[in-house]
Design a protein around this motif. Structure first.
Motif, PDB file in Angstrom:
ATOM      1  N   THR A 164       0.851  -1.181   0.000  1.00 24.94           N
ATOM      2  CA  THR A 164       0.000   0.000   0.000  1.00 24.94           C
ATOM      3  C   THR A 164       0.887   1.230   0.000  1.00 24.94           C
ATOM      4  OG1 THR A 164      -0.026  -0.090   2.392  1.00 24.94           O
ATOM      5  CG2 THR A 164      -1.981  -0.895   1.281  1.00 24.94           C
ATOM      6  N   SER A 186      -0.082   4.092   1.537  1.00 19.19           N
ATOM      7  CA  SER A 186      -0.243   4.905   2.743  1.00 19.19           C
ATOM      8  C   SER A 186      -0.592   4.047   3.949  1.00 19.19           C
ATOM      9  CB  SER A 186      -1.309   5.977   2.532  1.00 19.19           C
ATOM     10  OG  SER A 186      -2.551   5.357   2.363  1.00 19.19           O
ATOM     11  N   SER A 215      -1.509   4.158   8.419  1.00 20.54           N
ATOM     12  CA  SER A 215      -2.096   4.990   9.467  1.00 20.54           C
ATOM     13  C   SER A 215      -1.031   5.957   9.985  1.00 20.54           C
ATOM     14  CB  SER A 215      -2.582   4.100  10.610  1.00 20.54           C
ATOM     15  OG  SER A 215      -1.509   3.338  11.107  1.00 20.54           O
ATOM     16  N   ASN A 216      -1.492   7.029  10.652  1.00 22.07           N
ATOM     17  CA  ASN A 216      -0.526   7.981  11.213  1.00 22.07           C
ATOM     18  C   ASN A 216       0.140   7.467  12.473  1.00 22.07           C
ATOM     19  OD1 ASN A 216      -1.311   9.716   9.201  1.00 22.07           O
ATOM     20  ND2 ASN A 216      -2.906  10.672  10.459  1.00 22.07           N
ATOM     21  N   ILE A 217      -0.471   6.449  13.065  1.00 26.46           N
ATOM     22  CA  ILE A 217       0.044   5.988  14.360  1.00 26.46           C
ATOM     23  C   ILE A 217       0.457   4.528  14.278  1.00 26.46           C
ATOM     24  CG2 ILE A 217      -1.289   7.547  15.808  1.00 26.46           C
ATOM     25  CD1 ILE A 217      -3.185   4.994  16.158  1.00 26.46           C
ATOM     26  N   ILE A 260       1.719   1.086  17.113  1.00 32.69           N
ATOM     27  CA  ILE A 260       1.933   0.640  18.484  1.00 32.69           C
ATOM     28  C   ILE A 260       3.421   0.562  18.760  1.00 32.69           C
ATOM     29  CG2 ILE A 260       1.687  -1.333  20.043  1.00 32.69           C
ATOM     30  CD1 ILE A 260      -0.952  -1.972  18.540  1.00 32.69           C
ATOM     31  N   ILE A 318       1.014   4.582  21.800  1.00 33.41           N
ATOM     32  CA  ILE A 318       0.720   4.877  20.398  1.00 33.41           C
ATOM     33  C   ILE A 318       1.680   5.983  19.989  1.00 33.41           C
ATOM     34  CG2 ILE A 318      -1.009   5.963  18.926  1.00 33.41           C
ATOM     35  CD1 ILE A 318      -1.821   3.178  19.595  1.00 33.41           C
ATOM     36  N   ARG A 337       3.772   7.804  13.362  1.00 35.30           N
ATOM     37  CA  ARG A 337       4.736   7.338  12.372  1.00 35.30           C
ATOM     38  C   ARG A 337       5.519   8.512  11.826  1.00 35.30           C
ATOM     39  NH1 ARG A 337       3.865   2.430  10.772  1.00 35.30           N
ATOM     40  NH2 ARG A 337       1.771   1.568  10.992  1.00 35.30           N
ATOM     41  N   THR A 367      -6.399   6.119  11.128  1.00 35.28           N
ATOM     42  CA  THR A 367      -6.691   4.686  11.105  1.00 35.28           C
ATOM     43  C   THR A 367      -8.127   4.476  10.628  1.00 35.28           C
ATOM     44  OG1 THR A 367      -7.363   4.904  13.394  1.00 35.28           O
ATOM     45  CG2 THR A 367      -5.099   4.184  12.980  1.00 35.28           C
ATOM     46  N   VAL A 426      -4.504  -4.949  13.325  1.00 30.52           N
ATOM     47  CA  VAL A 426      -5.397  -4.379  14.340  1.00 30.52           C
ATOM     48  C   VAL A 426      -4.582  -3.576  15.345  1.00 30.52           C
ATOM     49  CG1 VAL A 426      -7.001  -4.932  16.215  1.00 30.52           C
ATOM     50  CG2 VAL A 426      -7.069  -6.250  14.080  1.00 30.52           C
ATOM     51  N   ILE A 427      -4.959  -2.310  15.529  1.00 29.11           N
ATOM     52  CA  ILE A 427      -4.283  -1.464  16.519  1.00 29.11           C
ATOM     53  C   ILE A 427      -4.822  -1.772  17.913  1.00 29.11           C
ATOM     54  CG2 ILE A 427      -3.907   0.906  17.303  1.00 29.11           C
ATOM     55  CD1 ILE A 427      -2.713   1.022  14.730  1.00 29.11           C
ATOM     56  N   GLU A 432     -10.101  -1.151  15.867  1.00 32.03           N
ATOM     57  CA  GLU A 432      -9.361  -0.133  15.107  1.00 32.03           C
ATOM     58  C   GLU A 432      -8.325  -0.825  14.230  1.00 32.03           C
ATOM     59  OE1 GLU A 432      -6.996   2.615  17.461  1.00 32.03           O
ATOM     60  OE2 GLU A 432      -7.048   4.121  15.852  1.00 32.03           O
ATOM     61  N   GLU A 464      -5.283  -0.591  11.151  1.00 28.73           N
ATOM     62  CA  GLU A 464      -4.283   0.325  10.628  1.00 28.73           C
ATOM     63  C   GLU A 464      -4.748   0.934   9.313  1.00 28.73           C
ATOM     64  OE1 GLU A 464      -0.247  -0.944  12.050  1.00 28.73           O
ATOM     65  OE2 GLU A 464       0.160  -0.445   9.971  1.00 28.73           O
ATOM     66  N   THR A 465      -5.278   0.103   8.424  1.00 23.97           N
ATOM     67  CA  THR A 465      -5.811   0.634   7.165  1.00 23.97           C
ATOM     68  C   THR A 465      -7.078  -0.134   6.823  1.00 23.97           C
ATOM     69  OG1 THR A 465      -4.435  -0.935   5.980  1.00 23.97           O
ATOM     70  CG2 THR A 465      -3.649   1.325   6.054  1.00 23.97           C
ATOM     71  N   SER A 515      -7.954  -0.716   3.607  1.00 22.76           N
ATOM     72  CA  SER A 515      -7.824  -1.484   2.361  1.00 22.76           C
ATOM     73  C   SER A 515      -6.404  -1.968   2.135  1.00 22.76           C
ATOM     74  CB  SER A 515      -8.297  -0.653   1.170  1.00 22.76           C
ATOM     75  OG  SER A 515      -7.422   0.417   0.977  1.00 22.76           O
TER      76      SER A 515
END
Lengths: 456, 456
Positions: free
Chosen positions: A348, A350, A352-354, A356, A388, A391, B288, B327-328, B345, B347-348, B350
């Motif tokens: 992919t 892109s 997520s912005n965060i 773990i 959290i 990124r 997310t 999974v976050i 929640e 991460e993406t 798709s």
């Protein structure tokens, strides 16, 4: 197997008797010029025709001549270099041809004659590997070993093997291919006697670490390469050391494919027939994000630049993964104008912005207090703290552009020359832009069909 | 530590002498009614006031009364059940109150009196744990142990500990919390003498596997739970068995937070103050994809339904990960109308359409031939075959809707009741739709701030 096709193929790939006679006559003439000139200078050398031509294992049109000038072991290295160049140049000038200076472990001179390219290489006259001064000194030993152990019909089998290997792109010990060397092909035929046998053995019996030790030196155990073929002229050398596990595997698969369908097509390149639309649609269907990094490099020998491009590609992949951009695959290549291309396909573009970030165990009081102070939003996951974190990069293109900035580049492991060129200038294209823009898309096709060359 | 706050707190949380006397008088009256009625029926039982009220460790307003009717060991279980219900009902009717049938390991009857709720529970009269017939039989032993070993001032310390634990949400051995039981709190005070000492020990000395063995039975080694507290009335029982590692860790962190700032606020719930906008923006910033699965369940005891919701949540997470949706975090809860909510929640939302699928080693001829036949586009990666496979799901919502279909549901591990309810009907909302729609968003806030309750 269908033997008659082999005769047809040999007709195409083997130099004719006349070609061979002309070449030998020409070589002898050059060697005579050199020996008498050397002796007129009071230097005692012997000249040797070496390489595939000398071993009757050269393919037609690849018939370059290698003349080695063997100096006695008491000749100082500076003299060997100096006289080597001088004697070669003398022969070339005598024949009114052009000369070109080239480099391997020493500099040597190449003559560009009308019908042939001839390398004149100085070396030491050694009787066994223990006397070795540099890598080229082996060449005469190898030539003599093959000449004294290989029959003419076996040499023909070598031709078939080399042609097959070229066509499936596993031939060549240089860093561009990292495949099977010519000498390795010859030893395979000495071991298995025929092309068919090599194919059958590879297809059914070879596995990682396969051992061949023609002279029974018993030194295979010293190596852990994918394939171990002890040099008959040196118990402490694996002739297959440069062969990668991928090329080894590819040859095995090609051999199995050939056994399934022993077609003549395996003795010529598999022509690629594709279109921009086909390629672009294939990437759309994959639903991935693919980019091409393009960079003009300076002109350097293949064996200098390819390892650097390989290193660069691996490093881009590793750093991308470190930032959680999952890489589906990569492919690199260079065109005839020293332009480097690195294809890199991401799952992919892109994230997520965060993400773990795991912290210490809770019962580690000191570290968990530090962690909690550093990350006030940390929370508990079983017996550990977690938090959290933002990124650094959530977009793959931003990440690529950022790590390729001069000031950030140290995160990548690049070769020296690639690094310098990347600092100067590079471009990144989405695969779709790239397909639209470029004309030669064979490598893009091969990225999508990586075993295309292994089957017909 | 600031002792004076404890007196203030005790004033608020400890039943007054009058309240306590009224309750004891009322309990004795009920027990007298039952004993004389039983004896009129020719049944010999003893009645016991058990539980926190009997141990002086009950918080004000949580003053429910537990009356245990102990039958002799030779009474058949059917009779015990029958008489238990009959005697309880008799006492309730005599006092003109309403009764309600409830279930633990046996059915028992509860009286809804004006000032109290009273449970009437039949059990066997045992003198030690070896005679145990069911879990409730221990209760009298526990009550007697605490009554005979705990001073009144220690009982006050238990009140502080229970109140603290409630406020930071680590109190309660039921499956909703999976935290510290009342009896466990009492044993902690017997071990460490005061609330302050428990806090200090937890904050600085507790680590996974901490052991407490008041009667020196030497049986701690039989357990591998996060915390091991041997029941003084049964060498072969860990009182902390139901405590999860998360709740154990949370209490430790809350204890450390309290030591840093020993505020009165730790003895009342941490009020959540948030807004729809704040919550929605927080999820936007995380970049997310978060969803809420909402489902009306049937009305069932907490201890029946919570383990099923927990199992469902874990299974959704595991199956999602199996399809490469990272999974976050997750959080589940149930509202007062038995509606289940699972926040999950990702991460993406798709993924690429394809993924790498690893095949056999190339030197495994049979399997690699099979693999090549099955996946004609397979290619070589080092000494193995690989291929590109289409993903079953590249969109998280499609995946969720698909695995929640009745015919696919077997991929999930759901509790029986949750499964039946999900088959009937469920809704999935994006977190933003959910926030817009719902009024009580405390659990969403706690998802984002999972340690909010542990600090003030």
């Amino acid at each position: 197997m269908v033997i008659h096709i082999y005769n047809d193929i040999l007709d195409e790939i083997k130099p004719s008797d006349t070609q061979r006679k002309n070449m030998l006559d020409f070589s002898n003439k050059l060697m005579d010029i050199i020996t008498s000139y050397a002796s007129s200078q009071g230097i005692n050398i012997t000249c040797h025709l070496v390489g595939s031509m000398a071993k009757k294992t050269s393919l037609v049109n690849k018939a370059d001549i290698d003349i080695f000038m063997a100096f006695s072991l008491d000749c100082p290295p500076e003299d060997l270099k100096k006289y080597g160049l001088e004697f070669g140049r003398h022969a070339i000038e005598t024949m009114n041809a052009k000369s070109q200076l080239r480099f391997a472990s020493h500099p040597y001179i190449t003559g560009l004659f009308d019908d042939y390219e001839v390398d004149f290489v100085p070396c030491y006259k050694i009787s066994d590997a223990s006397q070795l001064r540099s890598a080229v000194d082996r060449t005469i030993l190898h030539t003599e070993y093959i000449q004294s152990h290989m029959s003419d019909s076996e040499a023909d089998e070598v031709l078939l093997l080399k042609k097959f290997m070229s066509s499936v792109n596993t031939y060549g010990a240089n860093y561009k291919v990292s495949g099977f060397s010519g000498y390795l092909c010859e030893l395979l035929i000495l071991r298995y006697k025929s092309f068919d046998n090599v194919i059958r053995e590879a297809a059914t019996n070879w596995s990682e670490g396969v051992e061949i030790d023609l002279e029974n030196y018993g030194t295979c155990g010293n190596y852990s390469d994918p394939m171990i073929v002890i040099d008959p002229t040196d118990a402490n050398r694996n002739v297959a050391a440069a062969l990668t596990i991928d090329k080894f595997s590819e040859f095995i698969i090609a051999a199995r494919n050939y056994l399934d369908n022993p077609s003549r097509e395996y003795f010529s390149k598999h022509i690629i027939n594709t279109s921009k639309d086909e390629l672009s649609n294939a990437f759309i269907e994959r639903g991935t994000s693919t980019y091409v990094l393009k960079c003009q490099l300076e002109h350097l020998p293949t064996d200098v630049i390819y390892p650097q491009i390989n290193k660069t590609t691996n490093s881009l992949e590793r750093v991308s993964r470190g930032y959680d951009f999952s890489v589906i695959g990569t492919r690199y290549y260079m065109d005839d104008n020293d332009v480097m291309y690195i294809i890199i396909e991401y799952e992919t573009s892109s994230l997520s912005n965060i993400k773990i970030h795991n912290g210490p165990r809770i019962d580690d009081v000191k570290n968990s207090n530090n962690f909690k102070n550093k990350y006030p939003d940390s929370y508990i996951h079983k017996n550990r703290l977690q938090t959290i974190k933002n990124r650094k990069y959530s977009d793959v293109m931003c990440m690529l552009r950022s790590i390729l900035k001069k000031e950030n580049m140290s995160i990548l492991k690049l070769g020296k020359n690639v690094k310098e060129s990347l600092i100067d200038n590079y471009e990144i294209y989405s695969i779709h832009e790239f397909i639209k823009k470029e004309e030669d898309l064979d490598e893009v096709y091969l990225y999508l069909h990586p075993t295309y060359e292994l089957s017909r």
